[in-house]
Design a protein around this motif. Structure first.
Motif, PDB file in Angstrom:
ATOM      1  N   GLU A 122       0.832  -1.205   0.000  1.00 48.34           N
ATOM      2  CA  GLU A 122       0.000   0.000   0.000  1.00 48.34           C
ATOM      3  C   GLU A 122       0.867   1.255   0.000  1.00 48.34           C
ATOM      4  O   GLU A 122       0.557   2.252  -0.662  1.00 48.34           O
ATOM      5  CB  GLU A 122      -0.922  -0.005   1.217  1.00 48.34           C
ATOM      6  CG  GLU A 122      -1.879   1.180   1.293  1.00 48.34           C
ATOM      7  CD  GLU A 122      -2.960   1.154   0.227  1.00 48.34           C
ATOM      8  OE1 GLU A 122      -3.644   2.180   0.063  1.00 48.34           O
ATOM      9  OE2 GLU A 122      -3.134   0.113  -0.434  1.00 48.34           O
ATOM     10  N   ARG A 146       0.951   4.355  -2.705  1.00 49.08           N
ATOM     11  CA  ARG A 146       0.731   5.749  -2.319  1.00 49.08           C
ATOM     12  C   ARG A 146       1.967   6.629  -2.488  1.00 49.08           C
ATOM     13  O   ARG A 146       1.998   7.758  -1.998  1.00 49.08           O
ATOM     14  CB  ARG A 146       0.258   5.803  -0.863  1.00 49.08           C
ATOM     15  CG  ARG A 146      -1.061   5.093  -0.622  1.00 49.08           C
ATOM     16  CD  ARG A 146      -1.577   5.370   0.778  1.00 49.08           C
ATOM     17  NE  ARG A 146      -2.752   4.564   1.111  1.00 49.08           N
ATOM     18  CZ  ARG A 146      -3.606   4.863   2.088  1.00 49.08           C
ATOM     19  NH1 ARG A 146      -3.418   5.953   2.827  1.00 49.08           N
ATOM     20  NH2 ARG A 146      -4.639   4.079   2.333  1.00 49.08           N
ATOM     21  N   TYR A 185      -3.194   4.155   8.295  1.00 54.38           N
ATOM     22  CA  TYR A 185      -4.023   3.790   7.149  1.00 54.38           C
ATOM     23  C   TYR A 185      -5.398   3.301   7.611  1.00 54.38           C
ATOM     24  O   TYR A 185      -6.432   3.702   7.068  1.00 54.38           O
ATOM     25  CB  TYR A 185      -3.354   2.676   6.342  1.00 54.38           C
ATOM     26  CG  TYR A 185      -2.149   3.088   5.522  1.00 54.38           C
ATOM     27  CD1 TYR A 185      -1.878   4.413   5.208  1.00 54.38           C
ATOM     28  CD2 TYR A 185      -1.269   2.110   5.040  1.00 54.38           C
ATOM     29  CE1 TYR A 185      -0.769   4.767   4.448  1.00 54.38           C
ATOM     30  CE2 TYR A 185      -0.165   2.450   4.266  1.00 54.38           C
ATOM     31  CZ  TYR A 185       0.081   3.770   3.982  1.00 54.38           C
ATOM     32  OH  TYR A 185       1.176   4.105   3.225  1.00 54.38           O
ATOM     33  N   ARG A 186      -5.397   2.416   8.617  1.00 52.85           N
ATOM     34  CA  ARG A 186      -6.669   1.841   9.074  1.00 52.85           C
ATOM     35  C   ARG A 186      -7.564   2.884   9.720  1.00 52.85           C
ATOM     36  O   ARG A 186      -8.790   2.775   9.643  1.00 52.85           O
ATOM     37  CB  ARG A 186      -6.395   0.686  10.045  1.00 52.85           C
ATOM     38  CG  ARG A 186      -5.890  -0.582   9.346  1.00 52.85           C
ATOM     39  CD  ARG A 186      -5.809  -1.766  10.298  1.00 52.85           C
ATOM     40  NE  ARG A 186      -4.697  -1.628  11.228  1.00 52.85           N
ATOM     41  CZ  ARG A 186      -3.445  -2.034  10.971  1.00 52.85           C
ATOM     42  NH1 ARG A 186      -3.163  -2.598   9.805  1.00 52.85           N
ATOM     43  NH2 ARG A 186      -2.492  -1.886  11.858  1.00 52.85           N
ATOM     44  N   TRP A 199      -8.815   2.115   5.671  1.00 48.67           N
ATOM     45  CA  TRP A 199      -8.103   1.089   4.918  1.00 48.67           C
ATOM     46  C   TRP A 199      -8.055  -0.194   5.725  1.00 48.67           C
ATOM     47  O   TRP A 199      -7.974  -0.166   6.952  1.00 48.67           O
ATOM     48  CB  TRP A 199      -6.682   1.591   4.640  1.00 48.67           C
ATOM     49  CG  TRP A 199      -5.780   0.637   3.910  1.00 48.67           C
ATOM     50  CD1 TRP A 199      -5.694   0.465   2.565  1.00 48.67           C
ATOM     51  CD2 TRP A 199      -4.807  -0.251   4.490  1.00 48.67           C
ATOM     52  NE1 TRP A 199      -4.734  -0.477   2.258  1.00 48.67           N
ATOM     53  CE2 TRP A 199      -4.176  -0.933   3.425  1.00 48.67           C
ATOM     54  CE3 TRP A 199      -4.413  -0.541   5.798  1.00 48.67           C
ATOM     55  CZ2 TRP A 199      -3.166  -1.872   3.636  1.00 48.67           C
ATOM     56  CZ3 TRP A 199      -3.414  -1.479   6.007  1.00 48.67           C
ATOM     57  CH2 TRP A 199      -2.801  -2.135   4.930  1.00 48.67           C
ATOM     58  N   SER A 200      -8.110  -1.344   5.061  1.00 44.80           N
ATOM     59  CA  SER A 200      -8.016  -2.608   5.785  1.00 44.80           C
ATOM     60  C   SER A 200      -6.861  -3.473   5.289  1.00 44.80           C
ATOM     61  O   SER A 200      -6.180  -4.101   6.094  1.00 44.80           O
ATOM     62  CB  SER A 200      -9.329  -3.390   5.679  1.00 44.80           C
ATOM     63  OG  SER A 200      -9.661  -3.647   4.327  1.00 44.80           O
ATOM     64  N   SER A 201      -6.657  -3.520   3.979  1.00 48.35           N
ATOM     65  CA  SER A 201      -5.561  -4.310   3.418  1.00 48.35           C
ATOM     66  C   SER A 201      -5.297  -3.837   1.998  1.00 48.35           C
ATOM     67  O   SER A 201      -6.111  -3.127   1.402  1.00 48.35           O
ATOM     68  CB  SER A 201      -5.894  -5.804   3.422  1.00 48.35           C
ATOM     69  OG  SER A 201      -7.007  -6.065   2.590  1.00 48.35           O
ATOM     70  N   ASP A 243      -5.309  -3.625  -1.787  1.00 45.53           N
ATOM     71  CA  ASP A 243      -6.281  -4.060  -2.782  1.00 45.53           C
ATOM     72  C   ASP A 243      -5.684  -3.870  -4.171  1.00 45.53           C
ATOM     73  O   ASP A 243      -5.560  -2.736  -4.642  1.00 45.53           O
ATOM     74  CB  ASP A 243      -7.570  -3.247  -2.646  1.00 45.53           C
ATOM     75  CG  ASP A 243      -8.621  -3.631  -3.672  1.00 45.53           C
ATOM     76  OD1 ASP A 243      -8.390  -4.594  -4.436  1.00 45.53           O
ATOM     77  OD2 ASP A 243      -9.671  -2.964  -3.721  1.00 45.53           O
ATOM     78  N   ALA A 252      -7.537  -1.555  -6.559  1.00 42.35           N
ATOM     79  CA  ALA A 252      -7.690  -0.122  -6.276  1.00 42.35           C
ATOM     80  C   ALA A 252      -6.855   0.692  -7.256  1.00 42.35           C
ATOM     81  O   ALA A 252      -5.764   0.280  -7.651  1.00 42.35           O
ATOM     82  CB  ALA A 252      -7.264   0.179  -4.850  1.00 42.35           C
TER      83      ALA A 252
END
Length: 209
Positions: A138, A142, A178-179, A183-185, A187, A190
């Protein structure tokens, strides 16, 4: 026994310095890997490793391109072998090293999970905690830069200290940030961040270890 030390950096200059330190320690180029966002086009001067459509197909040519990049790195330092890739989920990146040239096309469209899922899988297979691997992928999406090295027990602490010295991101802290924003994981479906989003991201996340 070989262990993997991996860290995320918010800007390429820090990752570059960390790679130089690892090389100065005598870690072979074949055991160091870099995957860095090129969303801002900063590495437009570098040549491609593979076309985006080939990466999506997981074609043979993409794997060959990755190996060529690794060979160039061996001749003139790992970073001399950096090449451009456009990877679904991560977007445009520059990359070199074992994460690119191994792992059944980990970065060039492996059939199982797609290219970016392949990055998470390659990291976890190398011993990186799965939660951290998702944060690292992630982070590259980003705008960050990932450095990973395979080292023996005798060099592990020294390699870890070297990466920390160049302001590596703490994966647990960044994951919590992030969470906190939903956000969770990682993707792979995305959309990658735009250049403007990457610039904002780099200005937002300042916690360092």
């Amino acid at each position: 026994m070989t262990k993997t030390v991996t860290r995320l950096f918010d800007n390429f200059a820090e990752a570059q310095a960390a790679v130089g330190e690892l090389e100065a320690m005598g870690i072979p180029h074949a055991d160091i890997s870099v995957v860095a966002s090129n969303a801002d086009g900063a590495h437009a001067h570098r040549g491609p490793l593979a076309r985006e459509d080939t990466a999506r197909e997981g074609g043979e040519d993409a794997g060959k391109g990755a190996v060529i990049g690794g060979s160039l790195g061996a001749a003139g330092g790992l970073l001399a072998g950096l090449g451009l890739l456009a990877i679904p989920g991560l977007g445009p990146v520059v990359a070199a090293g074992w994460l690119v040239s191994t792992g059944v096309g980990a970065l060039v469209g492996a059939a199982a999970g797609g290219a970016t899922g392949g990055l998470v899988g390659a990291l976890t297979h190398a011993g990186v905690d799965e939660k951290d691997a998702h944060v690292y992928a992630e982070g590259v999406r980003r705008g960050g830069s990932l450095v990973s090295a395979r080292v023996d027990d005798a060099h592990y602490a020294q390699a870890e200290a070297a990466l920390r010295r160049f302001h590596a991101v703490d994966a647990a802290t960044r994951g919590r940030a992030y969470r906190a924003n939903g956000w969770s994981s990682f993707d792979p479906a995305a959309p990658p961040d735009s250049a403007d989003e990457v610039a904002r991201e780099r200005n937002t996340y300042t916690p360092r270890i």
